[in-house]
Structure formats: C-alpha cells, structure tokens
Scaffold this active site. Structure first.
Site, short mmCIF file in Angstrom:
data_model
loop_
_atom_site.label_atom_id
_atom_site.label_comp_id
_atom_site.label_asym_id
_atom_site.label_seq_id
_atom_site.Cartn_x
_atom_site.Cartn_y
_atom_site.Cartn_z
N ALA A 107 70.51 30.37 -12.79
CA ALA A 107 71.39 30.07 -13.90
C ALA A 107 70.81 28.96 -14.76
O ALA A 107 70.41 27.91 -14.25
CB ALA A 107 72.78 29.65 -13.40
N LYS A 124 72.36 40.02 -3.36
CA LYS A 124 71.72 38.77 -2.92
C LYS A 124 72.78 37.94 -2.22
O LYS A 124 73.80 37.59 -2.83
CB LYS A 124 71.13 38.01 -4.10
CG LYS A 124 70.31 36.77 -3.71
CD LYS A 124 69.57 36.21 -4.93
CE LYS A 124 68.59 35.10 -4.52
NZ LYS A 124 69.27 33.84 -4.21
N SER A 145 64.28 34.81 0.27
CA SER A 145 64.48 33.78 -0.74
C SER A 145 64.68 32.45 -0.04
O SER A 145 65.20 32.40 1.07
CB SER A 145 65.71 34.12 -1.60
OG SER A 145 65.99 33.10 -2.54
N GLY A 146 64.24 31.37 -0.70
CA GLY A 146 64.48 30.05 -0.14
C GLY A 146 63.24 29.31 0.33
O GLY A 146 62.51 29.79 1.20
N ASP A 147 62.99 28.16 -0.29
CA ASP A 147 61.92 27.24 0.12
C ASP A 147 60.51 27.80 -0.05
O ASP A 147 59.61 27.45 0.71
CB ASP A 147 62.11 26.80 1.58
CG ASP A 147 63.29 25.85 1.75
OD1 ASP A 147 63.94 25.54 0.73
OD2 ASP A 147 63.58 25.45 2.89
N GLN A 205 71.12 40.51 -12.97
CA GLN A 205 72.01 40.08 -11.91
C GLN A 205 73.41 39.85 -12.48
O GLN A 205 73.58 39.15 -13.49
CB GLN A 205 71.54 38.80 -11.22
CG GLN A 205 72.42 38.50 -10.00
CD GLN A 205 72.09 37.21 -9.28
OE1 GLN A 205 72.35 36.15 -9.82
NE2 GLN A 205 71.56 37.31 -8.07
N ALA A 252 62.14 30.99 -6.56
CA ALA A 252 63.12 30.41 -7.46
C ALA A 252 62.64 29.05 -7.96
O ALA A 252 61.78 28.97 -8.83
CB ALA A 252 64.48 30.29 -6.76
N ARG A 253 63.16 27.97 -7.38
CA ARG A 253 62.80 26.63 -7.85
C ARG A 253 61.30 26.38 -7.75
O ARG A 253 60.75 25.60 -8.54
CB ARG A 253 63.56 25.57 -7.03
CG ARG A 253 65.06 25.55 -7.28
CD ARG A 253 65.76 24.56 -6.36
NE ARG A 253 65.69 24.99 -4.96
CZ ARG A 253 65.95 24.20 -3.91
NH1 ARG A 253 66.24 22.93 -4.11
NH2 ARG A 253 65.88 24.68 -2.68
N CYS A 306 76.13 32.47 -5.00
CA CYS A 306 76.27 31.27 -5.81
C CYS A 306 77.32 30.33 -5.22
O CYS A 306 78.45 30.74 -4.97
CB CYS A 306 76.64 31.62 -7.24
SG CYS A 306 76.84 30.17 -8.31
#
Length: 328
Positions: A27, A148, A209-211, A79, A233-234, A109
C-alpha cells in the site's frame, strides 16, 4: 539444484509467468511507475497496492487509477480487499476491464481501518467467508484467483492451513504466506518453517513472503521450504536490482553488484517515471519514501535525505541527486 530454483510459474493452463520472482503488493508503494521500473530490473510480475472492492463498486476514479498497468509490464496482478462475496462480484467487471494476469485477495493486512471492515487479516481468520469469496470469483472468471494470508491472528490462533484449505477448495490457483501473525504486524522475524509446512499441506503452488531483503535470503527460502516462488516486498524498496541479483544467484550461483552511481541513476529514473504516471506535484509527495531508501547506506546519504524531505518541485529533487552523483 541451484539452476532449478528459478523457473516459470504456472497459475493456470492459460497463465504461466516466465519466472518466479514477484514484486509484492504494498500500500502506497506499488503503483504503475514502481512496478514498471521493477519489471525492467527483473521482477517477473508485480502486484498493485490493494484495491478496495467497495470503492470499485461505487466507481471510484481514484481506485480505478490504482489498477493502471505500466507500459513495461507484460504481466501484472491486481490485489483486492473485500469482506463479502456480493461486493467482490459487483467489483469484478471493473477489475477485469484492466486485463490482469492474476487477481489476488488480501487476507493479511493488519491495518486497523481495514480490519474494521472485515477485510485483510480479519478475512484471513474466517476461512468459511474466504471460501465464499474465492468461489464467487472463480465461478465468474477464468483469470486465476489467488490469496495472500498471514500465519494467523496471533500466536494462539495460527490458522493458515485452514485458510489455505478454504481457498484451495474454492478454486484458488495459488496461495502466498507471510508467516507473521496479525498481532506481530511487521515486527519480529518471519517464520519460514510455516511456509514449508504449508507447501507440504496443499497441492496448489505456494509463494513465500517475508524478510527477503537480499538475494541470499531469496535463495534460502526457496531451498529450505520447497516453495514455488517468492514475493519481495520491503526488500525491494530503493533496491530494484534485488530481482536481477536474485535471478543471477539462482541461475549461476553468483551475482555482480551495480555501482553506487547506478543506484542514484535508478532513483532519478524512478522519479521521472513517477512524474510520467501521476504528474510532478503528486510525484514530489509520493517519491520521498522511495528516494530516501535509494540513498540509504551511501556516503553522505543522511544529508541528502534531509534535503529531499523539504523538496516540493521536480527539479529540486533531480538537482539534489545530480549533486550527490557528482560526489560518487
């Protein structure tokens, strides 16, 4: 084994993505400019930031704009977030107008205003409702529908297997797991062992997903969990080259880093693309978070970030970055 970790990703008989490295939905971040630029750096498919089905059902022009496809994207996923099958069905025609490769349902989310409407992680804790929404969509479109999810609401209610079962039984083409609970938000560490557990439990493809903040992390999660693909992602913000690096590592066992000057050229090019898609005034507001990440870790970057925060015009941004580049 290394060569096999990077491979095509089949969502359906009609939709196969050439690779399995995806830009995750974020987002406020994954607009057309960012997804298109990430595609140039090796993202095999990008996901839009989450789009409200309720807003689409009311013909929100702003929300429609969030689904815009970038010129550089051969494939892209939209999404959505929604709390009931009726609204999902009502919004479906607007989504299909954009010709997405995949429709993904956000069930993870943790933002309070999203949870209050029964969407995001609130939907993830209700497998029965999740099933009804996925089924309503899969019965009305041939576009692959995916979900997700998070590992659960909190450490005492890890229901990701039940949520995945519900989605799979309703016809979902794949499931992505971010192995943190809603209560964790983005704190702590993602528990990749849960991804392995999910992969062993379902028969549809699993995306991790994640890290994933480095190519090495991407390789590790693929090797240790057996998952079919990854969502970065990040780890990709200010670092689009992570997709190219990851692909090189997975296929050759090594990768070559770009020069610091190239990172600043990336920042400038991303900014120009943002101006193209949303105009200079909005780009000046939206790009601050990206530009701060592009410069993070570079010598003298703290001063540059302090100057960027106060920029209001495109030429100010570009001037600061040019000054910074001349020092590299």
């Amino acid at each position: 084994m290394t060569q096999n970790l990077y491979h095509p990703f089949k969502f359906s008989d009609k939709v196969t993505i050439p690779g399995n490295l995806f830009l995750a939905p974020m987002a406020g971040y994954t607009d057309a400019a960012w997804r298109g630029f990430a595609a140039l750096w090796g993202s095999d498919m990008g996901y839009t930031e989450m789009v409200s089905c309720e807003a689409l059902s009311r013909d929100s022009a702003r929300t429609m704009g969030m689904m815009r496809k970038a010129d550089e994207e051969k494939f892209y996923a939209i999404q959505i977030f929604v709390s009931n099958p009726e609204t999902a069905v009502k919004a479906l025609p607007q989504v299909l107008e954009q010709d997405p490769s995949v429709i993904d349902i956000n069930c993870g989310c943790p933002v309070p205003k999203v949870l209050k409407s029964g969407c995001g992680a609130a939907l993830g804790r209700d497998p029965e409702k999740l099933h009804s929404i996925v089924k309503a969509l899969t019965e009305r479109t041939d576009v692959p529908v995916t979900v997700k999810i998070r590992s659960g609401w909190d450490k005492n209610s890890l229901n990701f297997l039940e949520a995945a079962d519900a989605a799979q039984q309703a016809g979902a083409a794949a499931v992505t797991l971010h192995p943190r609970t809603r209560s964790q938000d983005y704190a702590g560490n993602a528990d990749w062992t849960l991804i392995k557990k999910l992969k062993e439990h379902v028969h549809i493809p699993v995306i991790a997903s994640g890290d994933m903040f480095s190519p090495e992390a991407v390789k590790e999660v693929l090797e240790t969990t057996g998952c079919d693909g990854v969502m970065i992602a990040r780890g990709a913000v200010g670092y689009p080259e992570i997709f190219r690096y990851s692909r090189e590592l997975l296929t050759t066992g090594e990768y070559t880093k770009i020069l610091q000057k190239q990172k600043l050229e990336n920042a400038m090019e991303h900014f120009r693309r943002s101006v193209k898609y949303i105009g200079a005034e909005m780009a000046c507001k939206e790009m601050k978070k990206h530009l701060c990440c592009y410069t993070k870790g570079l010598p003298g970057s703290a001063e540059i970030r302090n100057r960027i925060v106060f920029c209001t015009k495109a030429e100010e941004y570009l001037g600061i970055l040019r000054d910074f580049m001349s020092q590299c």
